[in-house]
Design a protein around this motif. Structure first.
Motif, short mmCIF file in Angstrom:
data_model
loop_
_atom_site.label_atom_id
_atom_site.label_comp_id
_atom_site.label_asym_id
_atom_site.label_seq_id
_atom_site.Cartn_x
_atom_site.Cartn_y
_atom_site.Cartn_z
N GLU A 41 55.45 -92.97 65.39
CA GLU A 41 56.11 -94.06 64.68
C GLU A 41 55.07 -94.98 64.03
OE1 GLU A 41 60.27 -94.71 67.16
OE2 GLU A 41 58.40 -95.49 68.00
N LYS A 42 54.00 -95.25 64.73
CA LYS A 42 52.92 -96.07 64.16
C LYS A 42 52.32 -95.38 62.93
CE LYS A 42 51.54 -98.31 68.46
NZ LYS A 42 50.50 -98.42 69.48
N LYS A 43 52.16 -94.06 63.04
CA LYS A 43 51.64 -93.29 61.91
C LYS A 43 52.60 -93.37 60.73
CE LYS A 43 49.89 -88.73 60.71
NZ LYS A 43 49.64 -87.36 61.16
N ARG A 44 53.90 -93.28 61.01
CA ARG A 44 54.91 -93.36 59.96
C ARG A 44 54.89 -94.75 59.28
NH1 ARG A 44 57.38 -91.49 55.74
NH2 ARG A 44 59.53 -92.12 55.54
N VAL A 45 54.73 -95.80 60.06
CA VAL A 45 54.66 -97.15 59.51
C VAL A 45 53.45 -97.27 58.58
CG1 VAL A 45 54.21 -99.58 60.09
CG2 VAL A 45 55.95 -98.31 61.35
N GLN A 46 52.32 -96.73 58.98
CA GLN A 46 51.13 -96.77 58.13
C GLN A 46 51.35 -95.99 56.83
OE1 GLN A 46 48.50 -98.78 58.54
NE2 GLN A 46 49.73 -99.50 60.25
N GLU A 47 52.02 -94.86 56.97
CA GLU A 47 52.34 -94.05 55.79
C GLU A 47 53.28 -94.81 54.84
OE1 GLU A 47 55.13 -90.19 55.19
OE2 GLU A 47 53.58 -89.98 56.72
N LEU A 48 54.30 -95.47 55.39
CA LEU A 48 55.24 -96.25 54.59
C LEU A 48 54.55 -97.43 53.91
CD1 LEU A 48 58.39 -96.20 56.90
CD2 LEU A 48 58.18 -95.16 54.63
N LYS A 49 53.62 -98.06 54.60
CA LYS A 49 52.86 -99.18 54.00
C LYS A 49 52.05 -98.67 52.81
CE LYS A 49 52.39 -102.20 58.02
NZ LYS A 49 51.44 -102.82 58.97
N LYS A 50 51.45 -97.50 52.95
CA LYS A 50 50.65 -96.92 51.87
C LYS A 50 51.54 -96.59 50.67
CE LYS A 50 47.58 -93.10 50.76
NZ LYS A 50 47.77 -91.68 50.68
N ILE A 51 52.68 -95.96 50.93
CA ILE A 51 53.63 -95.61 49.86
C ILE A 51 54.11 -96.88 49.16
CG2 ILE A 51 55.94 -94.67 49.39
CD1 ILE A 51 55.36 -92.65 51.70
N ASP A 52 54.42 -97.90 49.93
CA ASP A 52 54.89 -99.18 49.39
C ASP A 52 53.86 -99.74 48.40
OD1 ASP A 52 56.89 -101.74 50.37
OD2 ASP A 52 54.97 -102.29 49.47
N ARG A 53 52.60 -99.77 48.80
CA ARG A 53 51.54 -100.28 47.92
C ARG A 53 51.43 -99.43 46.65
NH1 ARG A 53 48.80 -100.66 52.76
NH2 ARG A 53 47.69 -98.73 52.31
N GLU A 54 51.44 -98.12 46.80
CA GLU A 54 51.29 -97.22 45.66
C GLU A 54 52.44 -97.37 44.66
OE1 GLU A 54 50.91 -93.37 47.45
OE2 GLU A 54 48.80 -93.68 47.98
N VAL A 55 53.67 -97.43 45.17
CA VAL A 55 54.83 -97.53 44.28
C VAL A 55 54.81 -98.86 43.54
CG1 VAL A 55 57.36 -97.69 44.20
CG2 VAL A 55 56.27 -95.94 45.60
N ARG A 56 54.53 -99.94 44.26
CA ARG A 56 54.49 -101.26 43.60
C ARG A 56 53.41 -101.30 42.52
NH1 ARG A 56 57.49 -105.25 46.40
NH2 ARG A 56 58.18 -104.53 48.45
N THR A 57 52.25 -100.74 42.81
CA THR A 57 51.15 -100.70 41.84
C THR A 57 51.54 -99.86 40.63
OG1 THR A 57 49.52 -100.97 43.59
CG2 THR A 57 48.73 -100.04 41.51
N HIS A 58 52.17 -98.73 40.88
CA HIS A 58 52.62 -97.81 39.83
C HIS A 58 53.59 -98.53 38.88
CE1 HIS A 58 53.70 -93.63 38.47
NE2 HIS A 58 54.83 -94.24 38.13
#
Length: 163
Positions: A26-43
């Motif tokens: 779950e911690k790994k998934r949260v880190q993955e979601l945080k990364k996706i969130d940053r990438e999508v917002r930047t995109h």
């Protein structure tokens, strides 16, 4: 004031205990979601910055709830005006160039981004062709005008002969 501090400390303690209660996956998934969130917002911000006045509002996002209960951005889109400018091929060319720049602005354009850029290129090419046609029409107008004058003169001459 004291109650507020106690409440704040209690909330911080709950947050830290919540993250401690997450499993490793779950911690790994949260880190993955945080990364996706940053990438999508930047995109999407790259699209908005390049679109300028062609953007129809801001970015809209889709969210996914993480195992920590927080919402993370996992998708997004920016609506851009892509219609040609009727009767103004030069403005259409300018608009389509900006649409293409906006579509390809992110570091890693999606297939949808590339499709929009391709559509803008086609509309730009069509506008360029339209822009070259008036020159052809103008070159042919004198002969059309001459023909019209000739026909008018001929009719007038014919009329004067028969009168």
């Amino acid at each position: 004031m004291g109650r507020r501090r106690e409440w704040k400390k209690k909330k911080e303690k709950e947050k830290s205990s919540d993250s401690n209660e997450l499993s490793d996956s779950e911690k790994k998934r949260v880190q993955e979601l945080k990364k996706i969130d940053r990438e999508v917002r930047t995109h999407e911000q790259a699209h908005l910055a390049a679109a300028g006045g062609l953007a129809r509002g801001g970015a809209s996002y889709t969210y996914t709830k993480g195992p920590d209960g927080k919402r993370y951005v996992t998708g997004g889109e920016v609506s851009i005006e892509i219609s040609p400018v009727d009767g103004n091929p030069q403005e259409t060319i300018r608009r389509m160039q900006q649409v293409r720049r906006a579509a390809l602005a992110p570091a890693d354009p999606s297939s949808q981004d590339r499709s929009v850029a391709s559509q803008a290129s086609r509309l730009e090419a069509k506008a360029r062709a339209e822009l070259s046609r008036p020159d052809e029409e103008e070159n042919s107008k004198p002969s059309n005008n001459l023909l019209s004058i000739y026909e008018k003169d001929y009719k007038e001459s014919l009329f004067s002969v028969t009168a």
